[in-house]
Design a protein around this motif. Structure first.
Motif, PDB file in Angstrom:
ATOM      1  N   THR A 170       0.860  -1.182   0.000  1.00 45.09           N
ATOM      2  CA  THR A 170       0.000   0.000   0.000  1.00 45.09           C
ATOM      3  C   THR A 170       0.899   1.235   0.000  1.00 45.09           C
ATOM      4  N   ALA A 171       1.927   1.185  -0.831  1.00 46.18           N
ATOM      5  CA  ALA A 171       2.879   2.287  -0.991  1.00 46.18           C
ATOM      6  C   ALA A 171       3.473   2.681   0.358  1.00 46.18           C
ATOM      7  N   CYS A 172       3.435   3.965   0.708  1.00 46.17           N
ATOM      8  CA  CYS A 172       4.115   4.434   1.915  1.00 46.17           C
ATOM      9  C   CYS A 172       3.500   3.916   3.206  1.00 46.17           C
ATOM     10  N   SER A 173       2.270   3.407   3.149  1.00 49.12           N
ATOM     11  CA  SER A 173       1.623   2.871   4.354  1.00 49.12           C
ATOM     12  C   SER A 173       1.771   1.356   4.455  1.00 49.12           C
ATOM     13  N   SER A 174       2.660   0.758   3.670  1.00 50.12           N
ATOM     14  CA  SER A 174       2.758  -0.702   3.597  1.00 50.12           C
ATOM     15  C   SER A 174       3.102  -1.358   4.928  1.00 50.12           C
ATOM     16  N   PHE A 175       3.999  -0.748   5.712  1.00 50.35           N
ATOM     17  CA  PHE A 175       4.390  -1.374   6.978  1.00 50.35           C
ATOM     18  C   PHE A 175       3.183  -1.536   7.899  1.00 50.35           C
ATOM     19  N   GLY A 176       2.374  -0.507   8.005  1.00 49.31           N
ATOM     20  CA  GLY A 176       1.170  -0.602   8.828  1.00 49.31           C
ATOM     21  C   GLY A 176       0.192  -1.620   8.282  1.00 49.31           C
ATOM     22  N   ALA A 177       0.020  -1.656   6.952  1.00 43.61           N
ATOM     23  CA  ALA A 177      -0.890  -2.619   6.338  1.00 43.61           C
ATOM     24  C   ALA A 177      -0.412  -4.046   6.563  1.00 43.61           C
ATOM     25  N   GLN A 178       0.884  -4.264   6.425  1.00 43.50           N
ATOM     26  CA  GLN A 178       1.437  -5.604   6.643  1.00 43.50           C
ATOM     27  C   GLN A 178       1.165  -6.077   8.071  1.00 43.50           C
ATOM     28  N   MET A 179       1.410  -5.207   9.046  1.00 44.82           N
ATOM     29  CA  MET A 179       1.190  -5.585  10.437  1.00 44.82           C
ATOM     30  C   MET A 179      -0.291  -5.789  10.733  1.00 44.82           C
ATOM     31  N   HIS A 180      -1.148  -5.006  10.077  1.00 46.11           N
ATOM     32  CA  HIS A 180      -2.590  -5.180  10.275  1.00 46.11           C
ATOM     33  C   HIS A 180      -3.041  -6.546   9.758  1.00 46.11           C
ATOM     34  N   PHE A 181      -2.566  -6.942   8.589  1.00 45.44           N
ATOM     35  CA  PHE A 181      -2.916  -8.251   8.054  1.00 45.44           C
ATOM     36  C   PHE A 181      -2.405  -9.365   8.964  1.00 45.44           C
ATOM     37  N   LEU A 182      -1.135  -9.264   9.376  1.00 44.75           N
ATOM     38  CA  LEU A 182      -0.558 -10.310  10.218  1.00 44.75           C
ATOM     39  C   LEU A 182      -1.280 -10.410  11.556  1.00 44.75           C
ATOM     40  N   ALA A 183      -1.683  -9.274  12.118  1.00 49.56           N
ATOM     41  CA  ALA A 183      -2.365  -9.281  13.411  1.00 49.56           C
ATOM     42  C   ALA A 183      -3.722  -9.969  13.345  1.00 49.56           C
ATOM     43  N   ASN A 184      -4.266 -10.074  12.136  1.00 52.57           N
ATOM     44  CA  ASN A 184      -5.588 -10.681  11.975  1.00 52.57           C
ATOM     45  C   ASN A 184      -5.541 -12.039  11.284  1.00 52.57           C
ATOM     46  N   MET A 185      -4.344 -12.627  11.187  1.00 54.66           N
ATOM     47  CA  MET A 185      -4.183 -13.926  10.542  1.00 54.66           C
ATOM     48  C   MET A 185      -3.923 -15.015  11.576  1.00 54.66           C
ATOM     49  N   THR A 186      -4.310 -16.224  11.233  1.00 56.64           N
ATOM     50  CA  THR A 186      -4.005 -17.403  12.043  1.00 56.64           C
ATOM     51  C   THR A 186      -3.163 -18.361  11.213  1.00 56.64           C
ATOM     52  N   HIS A 202      -2.307  -2.977  18.800  1.00 52.55           N
ATOM     53  CA  HIS A 202      -3.450  -2.397  18.091  1.00 52.55           C
ATOM     54  C   HIS A 202      -3.009  -1.994  16.690  1.00 52.55           C
ATOM     55  N   THR A 203      -3.838  -2.290  15.681  1.00 53.65           N
ATOM     56  CA  THR A 203      -3.556  -1.880  14.308  1.00 53.65           C
ATOM     57  C   THR A 203      -4.826  -1.385  13.638  1.00 53.65           C
ATOM     58  N   THR A 204      -4.664  -0.504  12.637  1.00 56.06           N
ATOM     59  CA  THR A 204      -5.790  -0.053  11.824  1.00 56.06           C
ATOM     60  C   THR A 204      -5.360   0.025  10.365  1.00 56.06           C
ATOM     61  N   LEU A 205      -6.346  -0.012   9.473  1.00 54.94           N
ATOM     62  CA  LEU A 205      -6.094   0.136   8.038  1.00 54.94           C
ATOM     63  C   LEU A 205      -7.361   0.674   7.392  1.00 54.94           C
ATOM     64  N   ALA A 206      -7.238   1.756   6.614  1.00 53.72           N
ATOM     65  CA  ALA A 206      -8.394   2.357   5.955  1.00 53.72           C
ATOM     66  C   ALA A 206      -7.914   3.092   4.703  1.00 53.72           C
ATOM     67  N   ALA A 207      -8.882   3.553   3.885  1.00 57.62           N
ATOM     68  CA  ALA A 207      -8.504   4.208   2.628  1.00 57.62           C
ATOM     69  C   ALA A 207      -9.640   5.067   2.090  1.00 57.62           C
ATOM     70  N   ASP A 208      -9.269   6.006   1.235  1.00 57.56           N
ATOM     71  CA  ASP A 208     -10.181   6.763   0.388  1.00 57.56           C
ATOM     72  C   ASP A 208      -9.798   6.436  -1.045  1.00 57.56           C
ATOM     73  N   SER A 209     -10.271   5.289  -1.531  1.00 58.11           N
ATOM     74  CA  SER A 209      -9.811   4.767  -2.811  1.00 58.11           C
ATOM     75  C   SER A 209     -10.268   5.602  -4.001  1.00 58.11           C
ATOM     76  N   GLN A 210     -11.266   6.454  -3.822  1.00 51.41           N
ATOM     77  CA  GLN A 210     -11.696   7.314  -4.914  1.00 51.41           C
ATOM     78  C   GLN A 210     -10.613   8.336  -5.290  1.00 51.41           C
ATOM     79  N   ARG A 211      -9.650   8.525  -4.414  1.00 51.28           N
ATOM     80  CA  ARG A 211      -8.570   9.496  -4.672  1.00 51.28           C
ATOM     81  C   ARG A 211      -7.248   8.787  -4.991  1.00 51.28           C
ATOM     82  N   TRP A 212      -7.342   7.626  -5.584  1.00 45.07           N
ATOM     83  CA  TRP A 212      -6.159   6.809  -5.855  1.00 45.07           C
ATOM     84  C   TRP A 212      -5.139   7.529  -6.729  1.00 45.07           C
ATOM     85  N   ASN A 213      -5.622   8.439  -7.595  1.00 44.24           N
ATOM     86  CA  ASN A 213      -4.714   9.066  -8.567  1.00 44.24           C
ATOM     87  C   ASN A 213      -3.983  10.291  -8.025  1.00 44.24           C
TER      88      ASN A 213
END
Length: 323
Positions: free
Chosen positions: A122-138, A188-199
């Motif tokens: 997720t570009a510059c937010s990748s580290f947070g996204a990676q940890m969010h996914f891992l925190a919610n995986m089994t 604690h982790t979070t992940l969110a986006a405003d995908s309409q502004r992707w460009n």
């Protein structure tokens, strides 16, 4: 944690000598960056201004797998582990070397680790996204290596003063586990986006980095401040009870943005850890590299609040407790 920055230094005097309409005062006033590191030879930048990013891939002294492996070896050494202990590698960032395979697979190979590789970008937010996914995986492997190799100067147009002053190269690494104890724990982790502004922030394939600078600056300040304010109450309560210290690390986009967030959040400068003034915007590697550089300063009872924003437009945060 581990980190790596290449040796070649792009300071403000170097950029001024490119004759692209910038100087040290202009750069400091707008982004607060003094110097950056790059995998590119300085003569290559001086002679070509990197007009063709495809040529930069050939000119670079390191590729992403090599710089990620350098950071990973530090993280493994600090964890007392060897490459063969790693059961999975996850990579992510702004500018992968190849469409396929997953960059994580190449990092595993560079380390000599026989582990599957998966990319979470997720570009510059990748580290947070990676940890969010891992925190919610089994069912995770005992030890997972998370890397953020960022050598994005290869995509910078050095004839454009608005973007040439921003980027530096760096790579981060983290060894994480859901079963083994460690000096720090993500609670604690979070992940969110405003995908309409992707460009708003893009690097086209075989193209240069570009962004809507003013809009992205406003987004970064507003979103980072909101993330920090959401995490501060619990983090503050925790350090009050433990007697530890609170540390804030944001996306290392530019120093002025980070100082604005710190001031508005009511944090003192001692609580704010950053490296952007000396390393530039190192994308997804920025915040975790700062954490790695301060790793030995973390004390029993400390709490760390990390807030990162990136292209997509995507944002993420995490809170760590030490001890």
């Amino acid at each position: 944690m581990g980190h790596f920055h290449p040796e070649n230094v792009i300071d403000n005097a170097f950029l001024e000598n490119l004759d692209i309409g910038t100087n040290n005062d202009w750069i400091i006033e707008r982004v607060g960056i003094r110097q950056r590191r790059t995998v590119l030879p300085l003569d290559y930048i001086r002679d070509t201004l990197n007009t063709d990013p495809r040529a930069a891939l050939e000119a670079a002294e390191f590729d992403n797998a090599e710089t990620a492996a350098c950071a990973a070896r530090i993280a493994l050494d600090r964890a007392g582990l060897a490459p063969e202990d790693i059961g999975m590698v996850i990579s992510g960032g702004c500018y992968p070397d190849m469409a396929i395979p997953a960059e994580a697979s190449r990092v595993a190979a560079a380390l000599g680790a026989d582990a599957p590789g998966v990319d979470i970008n997720t570009a510059c937010s990748s580290f947070g996204a990676q940890m969010h996914f891992l925190a919610n995986m089994t069912g995770l492997s005992r030890f997972v290596l998370v890397v953020n190799p960022e050598n994005t100067t290869r995509a910078v147009d050095y004839s454009d003063r608005a973007t040439a002053v921003l980027w530096g190269d760096g790579s981060s690494a983290a060894v994480v586990s859901s079963t083994e104890s460690a000096p720090a724990r993500i609670v604690h982790t979070t992940l969110a986006a405003d995908s309409q502004r992707w460009n708003a922030v893009c690097i086209p394939r075989h193209g240069h980095f570009g962004q809507d600078g003013n809009a992205v600056q406003r987004f970064a300040i507003k979103t980072t401040l909101s993330l920090v304010q959401d995490l501060l109450p619990e983090a503050t309560s925790k350090v009050t009870s433990t007697g530890g210290f609170l540390h804030f690390i944001g996306h290392q986009a530019n120093l002025l943005m980070l100082q604005s967030v710190t001031r508005r959040a009511g944090l003192d400068e001692q609580s704010h850890w950053h490296n952007v003034a000396d390393y530039g915007n190192t994308g997804a590697a920025g915040a975790p590299c700062v954490l790695s550089q301060h790793w030995d300063e973390l004390g029993e009872g400390d709490s760390v609040v990390i807030a990162v924003v990136g292209s997509g437009l995507t944002w993420s945060s995490l809170r760590m407790e030490v001890g």
